[in-house]
Design a protein around this motif. Structure first.
Motif, short mmCIF file in Angstrom:
data_model
loop_
_atom_site.label_atom_id
_atom_site.label_comp_id
_atom_site.label_asym_id
_atom_site.label_seq_id
_atom_site.Cartn_x
_atom_site.Cartn_y
_atom_site.Cartn_z
N ASP A 163 0.89 -1.17 0.00
CA ASP A 163 0.00 0.00 0.00
C ASP A 163 0.93 1.22 0.00
O ASP A 163 1.62 1.47 0.98
N SER A 177 -1.09 6.34 -2.32
CA SER A 177 -2.38 6.54 -1.65
C SER A 177 -2.73 8.00 -1.37
O SER A 177 -2.94 8.39 -0.21
N ASN A 180 -5.00 11.64 -1.55
CA ASN A 180 -6.40 11.95 -1.28
C ASN A 180 -7.02 12.71 -2.43
O ASN A 180 -6.40 13.60 -3.02
N HIS A 228 -4.30 2.98 -2.17
CA HIS A 228 -5.45 3.13 -1.25
C HIS A 228 -5.87 4.61 -1.25
O HIS A 228 -5.62 5.35 -0.31
N TYR A 244 -11.90 6.51 9.25
CA TYR A 244 -10.67 6.00 8.63
C TYR A 244 -10.27 4.64 9.19
O TYR A 244 -9.87 3.74 8.46
N ASP A 272 -9.89 0.90 7.44
CA ASP A 272 -8.66 0.12 7.43
C ASP A 272 -8.85 -1.28 8.01
O ASP A 272 -8.15 -2.21 7.61
N VAL A 284 3.48 4.45 4.58
CA VAL A 284 2.69 5.63 4.98
C VAL A 284 3.49 6.39 6.03
O VAL A 284 4.14 5.78 6.89
N GLN A 288 1.05 8.50 11.02
CA GLN A 288 0.02 7.46 11.16
C GLN A 288 0.50 6.24 11.95
O GLN A 288 -0.13 5.17 11.90
N PHE A 290 -1.84 2.82 12.71
CA PHE A 290 -1.56 1.46 12.24
C PHE A 290 -1.23 0.51 13.38
O PHE A 290 -1.48 -0.68 13.28
N1 ARG Z 1 -4.77 8.60 2.05
C1 ARG Z 1 -3.97 8.51 3.26
C2 ARG Z 1 -3.23 9.82 3.47
O1 ARG Z 1 -2.99 10.53 2.53
C3 ARG Z 1 -2.97 7.39 3.20
C4 ARG Z 1 -3.58 6.02 3.13
C5 ARG Z 1 -2.65 4.97 3.61
N2 ARG Z 1 -3.20 3.66 3.56
C6 ARG Z 1 -4.11 3.16 4.40
N3 ARG Z 1 -4.47 1.92 4.24
N4 ARG Z 1 -4.66 3.88 5.33
O2 ARG Z 1 -2.86 10.10 4.59
#
Ligand code: ARG
Length: 573
Positions: free
Chosen positions: A118, A121, A123, A158, A310, A314, A334, A338, A342
């Motif tokens: 992943d 990813s 937005n 993602h 969120y 996940d 990522v 985060q 996670f």
């Molecule tokens: N879209 C999220 C961001 O920009 C990252 C996603 C990462 N992947 C996940 N499975 N949450 O912060």
């Protein structure tokens, strides 16, 4: 094909067992060429364990260490290191073998994994910016390396295409949209309406309420809001695709957050039923009372207003990747903000009984010259598109100065490879956890540990072959090439070439492409030292053929190594 490191480790293990000693320590490339090619700390480690004299142990080990077929007699050095020096014939034979091997000696993993990666990813309705470089470029390099090592890789984007921001976007779309502006630059217009709505909402509770209603309508499947949502997603995806094309990045699947929408309520029901989750102040939460660092940090998987978030997505994503995609390994590339998220998600997966190997692969930030997060002069995130354009333009200028006679199409091709390669390489050549300062001068320099330096080394070799008028088809070596390693520079270069196969797998130990980058840099340095000391085309046989073979092999390792980092090489520059 067994690497020298593996061969020597095997022989060492045999010696230890013959000496009735337990396995200990490791064989590593020597830190200094004066100590030979490889060394082992075995005797030192054992001495500590057994309370014996390390040099005496080292003596005992080398008496049983039979490396006479490949090395000079082993030497004991310092407190009890054992130094191993390969014989030139051994290195030459391996070099010749590598020329016949498309994989350049790199073995496939003995236990191939099925890995979902992943990465990237981004937005929706927000521009990709400089901050996306790290996840995208790092994830891509790891995917390339894992595939090359024989793992089954599924690259998953993602995309953040669902969430509370759509209340703002839809309100803005209905009330503030400038159609011509949207046609000119969709993302800029989406960002504008998002920002203006945000400002209005902050100042006016009626707007806040209207934004919330738009979101509720979207979640309830209102056709108008749904089609606005869909359109913004499509516009954003087009923009992302353009960046991926420039970056030469491919995904196998792009399962955005919205893909999981109809699985979320089942996730929450299931976690409640299994008592992994509980209701707390109206919300559904998972507490981690037994995990000290998470003890105070429950994950909310359904808010008290009934909305999912969120984390819920996940958790559903874990199910999908393990059950539908049948992954046994998941790498989440990522950023560090985060980490907590996670940790929670992985802890929930464990409680649900998932045994897959989950890794959150984090990285530092890209800083501006002022050592703060890189921004434009007006304080905005630097759009990725502008940054990549600038990279190519700057590379073009440099190429034009260096080699004005190239044709227009060559210039376009080279500027692309050098500019994009420079940005990627600059990122990948740093230890991923450190922040780095974005510097055009440094990343585009032809000196030092940069993409242009490595590309130039490759180009130099290709030009030797053009001059020699020897057809040197990449990946089609002279079957009968024979290496004669007389000069120390030849031996040093050949030894390094043999180490490619040792270096590549180690990148995945801690997800550090910078190990490969550093290796390639040192290889290019060894090549330049060789090239200074050893004439190639003007030398006599058998040196000439041998040196051409070393050139060929160096070009192939550079080409393959850079390709594993996602970097292309030009034939000229
Ligand atoms: N879209 C999220 C961001 O920009 C990252 C996603 C990462 N992947 C996940 N499975 N949450 O912060």
């Amino acid at each position: 094909m067994e690497t020298f490191q593996a061969l020597l480790a095997r022989k060492l293990a045999e010696a230890l067992s013959a000496a009735d000693l337990p396995p200990a320590g490791s064989v590593t490339p020597a830190t200094d060429p004066r100590f030979g090619d490889y060394q082992t700390n075995t005797a030192l480690v054992l001495a500590k364990q057994l309370g014996e004299n390390p040099r005496a142990l080292a003596q005992k080990i080398i008496e049983r260490l039979d490396v006479s077929d490949c090395c000079d007699p082993p030497q004991i050095a310092g407190a009890g290191f054992i130094n191993l020096t390969l014989r030139p014939e051994t290195i030459a034979a391996k070099g010749a073998e590598l020329l016949r091997d498309e994989r350049l000696g790199v073995e496939k993993a003995t236990e191939p994994k099925r890995i979902v990666i992943d990465f990237g990813s981004p937005n929706v309705a927000k521009p990709m910016h400089v901050g996306h470089i790290r996840s995208t470029v790092l994830g891509d390099a790891l995917a390339r390396i894992a595939s090359f090592l024989g793992h089954e890789v599924i690259r998953d984007n993602h995309i953040g295409d669902w969430g509370t921001q759509f209340g703002m976007v839809i309100y803005g779309w209905k009330n503030l949209l400038d159609r011509p502006a949207l046609e000119r630059d969709p993302i800029a217009e989406l960002v504008r309406i998002y920002k203006e709505t945000n400002e209005k909402a902050a100042a006016d509770s009626k707007v806040r309420e209207a934004v919330r209603e738009e979101l509720v309508k979207l979640q309830a499947g209102d056709p108008e809001n749904f089609s606005i949502w869909k359109e913004t997603v499509d516009l954003s995806m087009k923009e992302f695709e353009r960046a991926y094309q420039v970056l030469d990045i491919h995904y196998d699947i792009q399962r955005g957050e919205s893909f999981y929408n109809d699985r979320l309520s089942a996730v929450v029901e299931r976690l409640l039923k299994s008592k992994i989750a509980e209701i707390s102040e109206g919300a559904v939460c998972v507490f981690f009372r037994d995990i000290p660092e998470l003890a105070e940090k429950p994950a909310i998987i359904r808010k008290s207003d009934g909305g999912f978030n969120y984390a819920t997505t996940d958790v559903a994503t874990v199910d999908y990747r393990i059950q539908d995609l049948k992954a046994d390994t998941v790498w989440l590339v990522v950023g560090a903000p985060q980490i907590l998220h996670f940790k929670q998600i992985i802890a929930i997966a464990r409680r649900e009984g998932y045994t897959a190997d989950f890794r959150h692969i984090t990285f530092g930030s890209i800083l501006g010259e002022d050592r703060k997060l890189m921004k434009t002069r007006s304080g905005e995130n630097v759009p990725l598109r502008d940054l990549l354009d600038e990279a190519v333009q700057r590379a073009r200028k440099i190429i034009e100065e260096k080699n004005p006679d190239l044709s227009e199409s060559e210039k376009i091709d080279i500027a692309q490879k050098v500019g994009i390669g420079a940005v990627k390489y600059y990122d990948l050549s740093q230890y991923r956890m450190t922040d780095y300062i974005f510097s055009w001068e440094r990343m585009l320099s032809f000196q030092g540990n940069t993409a242009p330096y490595l590309q130039n080394a490759y180009v130099r070799i290709r030009s030797i072959f053009r001059k020699a008028a020897v057809a040197a088809p990449l990946w089609g070596a002279p079957e009968d090439a024979k290496l004669v390693l007389a000069a120390p520079e030849e031996e040093n270069l050949a030894t390094r070439l043999c180490q490619f196969a040792e270096v590549v797998p180690t990148v995945l130990n801690d997800f550090r492409p910078n190990i490969l980058a550093n290796y390639l840099f040192e290889l290019a340095n060894s090549f330049h030292a060789f090239y200074e000391a050893c004439p190639v085309l003007k030398s006599e046989e058998p040196a000439r053929s041998s040196r051409l073979a070393l050139c060929e092999l160096t070009a192939r390792v550079l080409h393959r190594g850079l390709d594993l980092l996602g970097i292309a090489v030009p034939e000229k520059m």
